[in-house]
Design a protein around this motif. Sequence first.
Motif, PDB file in Angstrom:
ATOM      1  N   SER A 188      19.399 -77.276  55.653  1.00  0.00           N
ATOM      2  CA  SER A 188      19.384 -76.819  57.045  1.00  0.00           C
ATOM      3  C   SER A 188      19.184 -75.311  57.121  1.00  0.00           C
ATOM      4  O   SER A 188      18.464 -74.810  57.989  1.00  0.00           O
ATOM      5  N   LEU A 189      19.818 -74.591  56.202  1.00  0.00           N
ATOM      6  CA  LEU A 189      19.672 -73.129  56.188  1.00  0.00           C
ATOM      7  C   LEU A 189      18.239 -72.733  55.883  1.00  0.00           C
ATOM      8  O   LEU A 189      17.684 -71.806  56.513  1.00  0.00           O
ATOM      9  N   ALA A 190      17.598 -73.440  54.954  1.00  0.00           N
ATOM     10  CA  ALA A 190      16.202 -73.140  54.621  1.00  0.00           C
ATOM     11  C   ALA A 190      15.287 -73.434  55.809  1.00  0.00           C
ATOM     12  O   ALA A 190      14.380 -72.639  56.116  1.00  0.00           O
ATOM     13  N   CYS A 191      15.525 -74.565  56.506  1.00  0.00           N
ATOM     14  CA  CYS A 191      14.709 -74.894  57.685  1.00  0.00           C
ATOM     15  C   CYS A 191      14.895 -73.862  58.784  1.00  0.00           C
ATOM     16  O   CYS A 191      13.926 -73.460  59.451  1.00  0.00           O
ATOM     17  N   PHE A 192      16.135 -73.421  58.992  1.00  0.00           N
ATOM     18  CA  PHE A 192      16.407 -72.419  60.019  1.00  0.00           C
ATOM     19  C   PHE A 192      15.707 -71.099  59.690  1.00  0.00           C
ATOM     20  O   PHE A 192      15.138 -70.442  60.583  1.00  0.00           O
ATOM     21  N   PHE A 193      15.733 -70.708  58.431  1.00  0.00           N
ATOM     22  CA  PHE A 193      15.087 -69.468  58.019  1.00  0.00           C
ATOM     23  C   PHE A 193      13.580 -69.523  58.249  1.00  0.00           C
ATOM     24  O   PHE A 193      12.975 -68.576  58.779  1.00  0.00           O
ATOM     25  N   VAL A 194      12.954 -70.645  57.860  1.00  0.00           N
ATOM     26  CA  VAL A 194      11.505 -70.802  58.043  1.00  0.00           C
ATOM     27  C   VAL A 194      11.160 -70.791  59.526  1.00  0.00           C
ATOM     28  O   VAL A 194      10.168 -70.166  59.953  1.00  0.00           O
ATOM     29  N   LEU A 195      11.992 -71.489  60.324  1.00  0.00           N
ATOM     30  CA  LEU A 195      11.730 -71.545  61.766  1.00  0.00           C
ATOM     31  C   LEU A 195      11.830 -70.164  62.398  1.00  0.00           C
ATOM     32  O   LEU A 195      10.971 -69.774  63.209  1.00  0.00           O
ATOM     33  N   LYS A 196      12.858 -69.410  62.034  1.00  0.00           N
ATOM     34  CA  LYS A 196      13.082 -68.115  62.666  1.00  0.00           C
ATOM     35  C   LYS A 196      12.110 -67.052  62.184  1.00  0.00           C
ATOM     36  O   LYS A 196      11.589 -66.254  62.996  1.00  0.00           O
ATOM     37  N   LYS A 197      11.846 -67.003  60.874  1.00  0.00           N
ATOM     38  CA  LYS A 197      11.046 -65.930  60.307  1.00  0.00           C
ATOM     39  C   LYS A 197       9.550 -66.232  60.269  1.00  0.00           C
ATOM     40  O   LYS A 197       8.740 -65.295  60.326  1.00  0.00           O
ATOM     41  N   LYS A 198       9.185 -67.481  60.178  1.00  0.00           N
ATOM     42  CA  LYS A 198       7.780 -67.814  59.980  1.00  0.00           C
ATOM     43  C   LYS A 198       7.115 -68.473  61.193  1.00  0.00           C
ATOM     44  O   LYS A 198       5.951 -68.192  61.486  1.00  0.00           O
ATOM     45  N   ILE A 199       7.854 -69.344  61.880  1.00  0.00           N
ATOM     46  CA  ILE A 199       7.220 -70.134  62.943  1.00  0.00           C
ATOM     47  C   ILE A 199       7.367 -69.466  64.306  1.00  0.00           C
ATOM     48  O   ILE A 199       6.386 -69.314  65.050  1.00  0.00           O
ATOM     49  N   LEU A 200       8.596 -69.056  64.664  1.00  0.00           N
ATOM     50  CA  LEU A 200       8.814 -68.485  65.991  1.00  0.00           C
ATOM     51  C   LEU A 200       7.958 -67.239  66.260  1.00  0.00           C
ATOM     52  O   LEU A 200       7.467 -67.069  67.391  1.00  0.00           O
ATOM     53  N   PRO A 201       7.721 -66.350  65.291  1.00  0.00           N
ATOM     54  CA  PRO A 201       6.849 -65.186  65.586  1.00  0.00           C
ATOM     55  C   PRO A 201       5.427 -65.576  65.934  1.00  0.00           C
ATOM     56  O   PRO A 201       4.705 -64.782  66.571  1.00  0.00           O
ATOM     57  N   LEU A 202       4.979 -66.767  65.564  1.00  0.00           N
ATOM     58  CA  LEU A 202       3.617 -67.205  65.861  1.00  0.00           C
ATOM     59  C   LEU A 202       3.483 -67.826  67.249  1.00  0.00           C
ATOM     60  O   LEU A 202       2.371 -68.106  67.690  1.00  0.00           O
ATOM     61  N   ILE A 203       4.605 -68.036  67.948  1.00  0.00           N
ATOM     62  CA  ILE A 203       4.583 -68.689  69.266  1.00  0.00           C
ATOM     63  C   ILE A 203       4.678 -67.611  70.334  1.00  0.00           C
ATOM     64  O   ILE A 203       5.731 -66.965  70.496  1.00  0.00           O
ATOM     65  N   PRO A 204       3.617 -67.393  71.109  1.00  0.00           N
ATOM     66  CA  PRO A 204       3.639 -66.314  72.117  1.00  0.00           C
ATOM     67  C   PRO A 204       4.524 -66.652  73.312  1.00  0.00           C
ATOM     68  O   PRO A 204       5.241 -65.799  73.827  1.00  0.00           O
TER      69      PRO A 204
END
Length: 325
Positions: A188-204
């Motif tokens: 869960s921690l790894a998924c949260f990190f990927v979501l916050k650092k990698k995916i959310l910045p790509l969503i305008p």
Amino acid sequence: MRISGLIWLFTLIGLGNCLEWDDVSDLRDADGIIEVTESNYRKLSQGSRNFYSILYVTTSQVTSGGVYCELCDIFEGNVRKASNAMQQQLPEDVNREAVFFKLDVSQCSSFVKEIGLQTIPHMLIYPPPKDEDSFAWSKSVFYQFQITPESAKDPVLFADFLAKILNVYFGVARDFDKEEFFQYFIASLACFFVLKKKILPLIPNKAWFFSLLFSLGVVLASVTGLKFTQINNIPLLAKDEKGNIMFFSGGMGWQFGIEIFSVSTMYIAMGSSVIALIFIPRVKQLNPFLSNAVSLALLALGFYVFAYFTSCFKVKDPGYPFAIL
């Protein structure tokens, strides 16, 4: 007078062979389990009764090879959990319909000699006999729960088996598994990190994106059977006799709650593949070779997910697509 005396005598004999709740209730320990010994074996194992006899056959003796039955101790914890849960959660009149017994073969060998046991442990559940039946643990029919190292780890499996036989409902809590907790925590921690650092910045437009996800989740939950499982009180997860999770139930009139999420995932994968196939040619940054390669990969993914979806559907309807009308 002689005839009346004989009738009275036979009545006393018949009553002596009938085991009532009041005869055994005082023998129960703090967990509601009766210890079977050589001295009370004949009384407890024979005679008509109006309750289920839940008999756990175990041993506390070390074998000639110096091996101790650790599985016996592990499963005894499950038996005590089930007995405790029934006492605390069910009304007294319902609890009177089931009595737990523990028979240690190293302390009571009569049962082993009569039934010819070869392995330990065993969990046997004897239903109440009919009035005309001659009841005894050594010869009467019983339900048997298969005790394995896998099934002994999960007390819910035995509780579910027992609840179905007794036609009651009660809950049993699993022990806290630290190893399993840390596995899920790290994932869960790894998924949260990927979501916050990698995916959310790509969503305008995050508000629009999450509103879309919420709407899609509501639609998928509706079309895949959430209300059906809620109305019929169907469990989210079920396990087979080996302790493995059953993701799809057999038959079209029944489904597990986990099927909702499984089918939703497959719908999302198939729908995403189709949408991506539509938009890939419009991406100008991709050269023709890369565009064709991605399109082929998406096409293969769509066909694979559809084939997997069909195989899952055949679990529900084995005759598909050639069902007999």
